[in-house]
Design a protein around this motif. Structure first.
Motif, PDB file in Angstrom:
ATOM      1  N   LEU A   3      -3.542 -52.272 -15.937  1.00 44.26           N
ATOM      2  CA  LEU A   3      -3.694 -53.616 -15.762  1.00 44.26           C
ATOM      3  C   LEU A   3      -2.413 -54.134 -14.667  1.00 44.26           C
ATOM      4  CD1 LEU A   3      -4.545 -55.129 -19.271  1.00 44.26           C
ATOM      5  CD2 LEU A   3      -6.117 -54.909 -17.349  1.00 44.26           C
ATOM      6  N   ASP A   4      -2.848 -55.062 -14.157  1.00 47.24           N
ATOM      7  CA  ASP A   4      -1.795 -55.762 -13.022  1.00 47.24           C
ATOM      8  C   ASP A   4      -1.372 -57.082 -14.112  1.00 47.24           C
ATOM      9  OD1 ASP A   4      -1.454 -53.743 -11.427  1.00 47.24           O
ATOM     10  OD2 ASP A   4      -3.295 -54.535 -10.402  1.00 47.24           O
ATOM     11  N   TRP A   5      -0.093 -57.543 -14.196  1.00 47.07           N
ATOM     12  CA  TRP A   5      -0.045 -58.770 -14.724  1.00 47.07           C
ATOM     13  C   TRP A   5       0.604 -59.677 -13.913  1.00 47.07           C
ATOM     14  CZ3 TRP A   5      -1.714 -59.220 -19.737  1.00 47.07           C
ATOM     15  CH2 TRP A   5      -1.860 -58.061 -20.535  1.00 47.07           C
ATOM     16  N   SER A   6       0.288 -60.937 -13.884  1.00 40.35           N
ATOM     17  CA  SER A   6       0.654 -61.929 -12.965  1.00 40.35           C
ATOM     18  C   SER A   6       1.552 -63.016 -13.974  1.00 40.35           C
ATOM     19  CB  SER A   6      -0.123 -62.769 -12.167  1.00 40.35           C
ATOM     20  OG  SER A   6      -1.088 -63.351 -13.514  1.00 40.35           O
ATOM     21  N   LYS A  66      -0.572 -62.857 -17.613  1.00 42.18           N
ATOM     22  CA  LYS A  66      -2.221 -62.599 -17.912  1.00 42.18           C
ATOM     23  C   LYS A  66      -2.716 -61.573 -16.680  1.00 42.18           C
ATOM     24  CE  LYS A  66      -2.818 -67.575 -18.971  1.00 42.18           C
ATOM     25  NZ  LYS A  66      -3.455 -68.818 -18.702  1.00 42.18           N
ATOM     26  N   SER A  67      -3.823 -61.109 -17.295  1.00 34.67           N
ATOM     27  CA  SER A  67      -4.476 -60.198 -16.563  1.00 34.67           C
ATOM     28  C   SER A  67      -5.799 -60.191 -16.580  1.00 34.67           C
ATOM     29  CB  SER A  67      -3.842 -58.775 -16.716  1.00 34.67           C
ATOM     30  OG  SER A  67      -4.443 -57.732 -16.003  1.00 34.67           O
ATOM     31  N   GLU A  68      -6.735 -59.103 -15.741  1.00 35.96           N
ATOM     32  CA  GLU A  68      -8.208 -59.334 -16.155  1.00 35.96           C
ATOM     33  C   GLU A  68      -8.672 -58.069 -15.864  1.00 35.96           C
ATOM     34  OE1 GLU A  68     -10.309 -61.267 -12.579  1.00 35.96           O
ATOM     35  OE2 GLU A  68      -8.899 -62.578 -13.412  1.00 35.96           O
ATOM     36  N   SER A  69      -9.813 -57.803 -16.377  1.00 34.77           N
ATOM     37  CA  SER A  69     -10.437 -56.491 -15.921  1.00 34.77           C
ATOM     38  C   SER A  69     -11.893 -56.619 -15.650  1.00 34.77           C
ATOM     39  CB  SER A  69     -10.245 -55.183 -16.868  1.00 34.77           C
ATOM     40  OG  SER A  69     -10.745 -55.637 -18.010  1.00 34.77           O
ATOM     41  N   TYR A  78     -10.415 -61.066 -20.027  1.00 27.17           N
ATOM     42  CA  TYR A  78      -9.090 -61.657 -19.564  1.00 27.17           C
ATOM     43  C   TYR A  78      -8.285 -61.119 -20.778  1.00 27.17           C
ATOM     44  CZ  TYR A  78     -11.968 -64.741 -16.566  1.00 27.17           C
ATOM     45  OH  TYR A  78     -12.869 -65.049 -15.505  1.00 27.17           O
ATOM     46  N   TYR A  79      -6.970 -60.863 -20.354  1.00 27.91           N
ATOM     47  CA  TYR A  79      -5.831 -60.396 -21.254  1.00 27.91           C
ATOM     48  C   TYR A  79      -4.640 -61.310 -21.158  1.00 27.91           C
ATOM     49  CZ  TYR A  79      -8.425 -56.101 -20.904  1.00 27.91           C
ATOM     50  OH  TYR A  79      -9.651 -55.384 -20.959  1.00 27.91           O
ATOM     51  N   LYS A  80      -4.017 -61.719 -22.271  1.00 26.63           N
ATOM     52  CA  LYS A  80      -2.759 -62.384 -22.097  1.00 26.63           C
ATOM     53  C   LYS A  80      -1.747 -61.917 -23.159  1.00 26.63           C
ATOM     54  CE  LYS A  80      -4.264 -66.417 -24.874  1.00 26.63           C
ATOM     55  NZ  LYS A  80      -4.466 -67.797 -24.590  1.00 26.63           N
ATOM     56  N   ILE A 101       4.722 -53.332 -16.926  1.00 22.25           N
ATOM     57  CA  ILE A 101       5.098 -54.622 -16.146  1.00 22.25           C
ATOM     58  C   ILE A 101       6.227 -54.012 -15.366  1.00 22.25           C
ATOM     59  CG2 ILE A 101       5.908 -56.847 -16.382  1.00 22.25           C
ATOM     60  CD1 ILE A 101       4.991 -57.043 -19.327  1.00 22.25           C
TER      61      ILE A 101
END
Length: 273
Positions: free
Chosen positions: A14-17, A31-34, A42-44, A88
């Motif tokens: 996952l890439d985190w912003s 947050k990230s998403e796949s 959605y992931y947080k 991260i």
């Protein structure tokens, strides 16, 4: 009941912003998403500190509120709590994070309620009256009551969304979501949690109503119970099931005290006016 996955899952792909929280609260929320096999997730993460790592417990709050809203029979976004290994900026972390699926239906677009209000409100129309005119009074009443119970600090206008399908000419309000900044989120130790006044009426960022979650209960129609379900003394075991090794007893007890005591006040205010 909201699911907890305790077996560690490798989510290092996952890439985190970095999302700086809009309310001005200290900290960074990632947050990230796949999109795997056609399922968008959605992931947080909880509060992330560049030096200390993941220090918050906002994701655990999401799970507790998910279960609370299930008990109260309030429509809401469903979350999973996942024990994961993530990366991260090249550094590995083990943490519990939240995952949820997209609540938009095919063909729907979303717009923040505050933006929708600016374009469509009548002159002088309050945020509450605007929502009531559009048929969302029950939803808003439930939201106000829930935010009082959990002391939600951040119900800004973008945390309430309108979902529209231009082709089908439909419009609906999104299920309740994003409850991480609630309960004892600002406490990072058992000592801080124990000293936290769970009944204090702290200033909160509310798009509908005032900055007081307690005062906002006054917007709810007289003698109206907005929840189909009931919070009972034995609900505690449901709310905190499988969290014993994830959240300390001090935090669990304080969160329960907040919920149960505030629920009694909510019932008194809304039934006896």
């Amino acid at each position: 009941m909201a699911r907890i996955i305790k077996e560690k899952i490798d989510l290092r792909f996952l890439d985190w912003s970095h999302i700086r929280h809009s309310s001005g609260t200290a900290g960074t929320f990632l947050k990230s998403e796949s999109n795997l096999n056609g399922i968008k997730k959605y992931y947080k993460l909880s509060n992330f500190d560049q030096e200390k790592g993941i220090i918050g417990h906002e994701c655990i709050n999401e799970i507790i509120v998910d279960r609370l809203l299930t008990i109260l029979e309030v429509p809401h976004l469903k979350y999973e709590l996942i024990h994961a290994e993530i990366e991260i900026e090249g550094k590995a972390y083990q943490t519990y994070l939240c995952a949820s699926e997209d609540f938009k239906m095919r063909g729907e677009s979303k717009v923040a309620l505050d933006d929708y209000y600016l374009v469509n409100a009548k002159p002088g129309e309050s945020h509450y009256d605007f929502c009531a005119r559009l048929g969302w009074q029950k939803y808003i009443d439930q939201m106000i009551a829930v935010d009082y119970l959990i002391l939600n600090r951040d119900r800004h206008g973008a945390n309430i969304e309108v979902l529209r399908n231009a082709r089908a000419h439909t419009m609906r309000i999104a299920p309740l979501f994003d409850h991480g900044l609630s309960f004892l989120y600002s406490c990072y130790s058992d000592a801080e949690a124990k000293a936290f006044d769970v009944m204090a009426d702290r200033h909160c960022n509310n798009f509908v109503g005032s900055r007081s979650c307690f005062e906002n209960l006054g917007l709810i129609a007289k003698k109206q119970d907005v929840f189909p379900g009931k919070l009972k003394a034995d609900s505690k075991s449901i709310l905190f099931a499988d969290l014993e090794e994830i959240l300390s007893e001090t935090f669990r007890d304080q969160i329960w005290s907040m919920l149960y005591e505030r629920y009694q006040i909510y019932e008194n205010v809304c039934h006896n006016r």
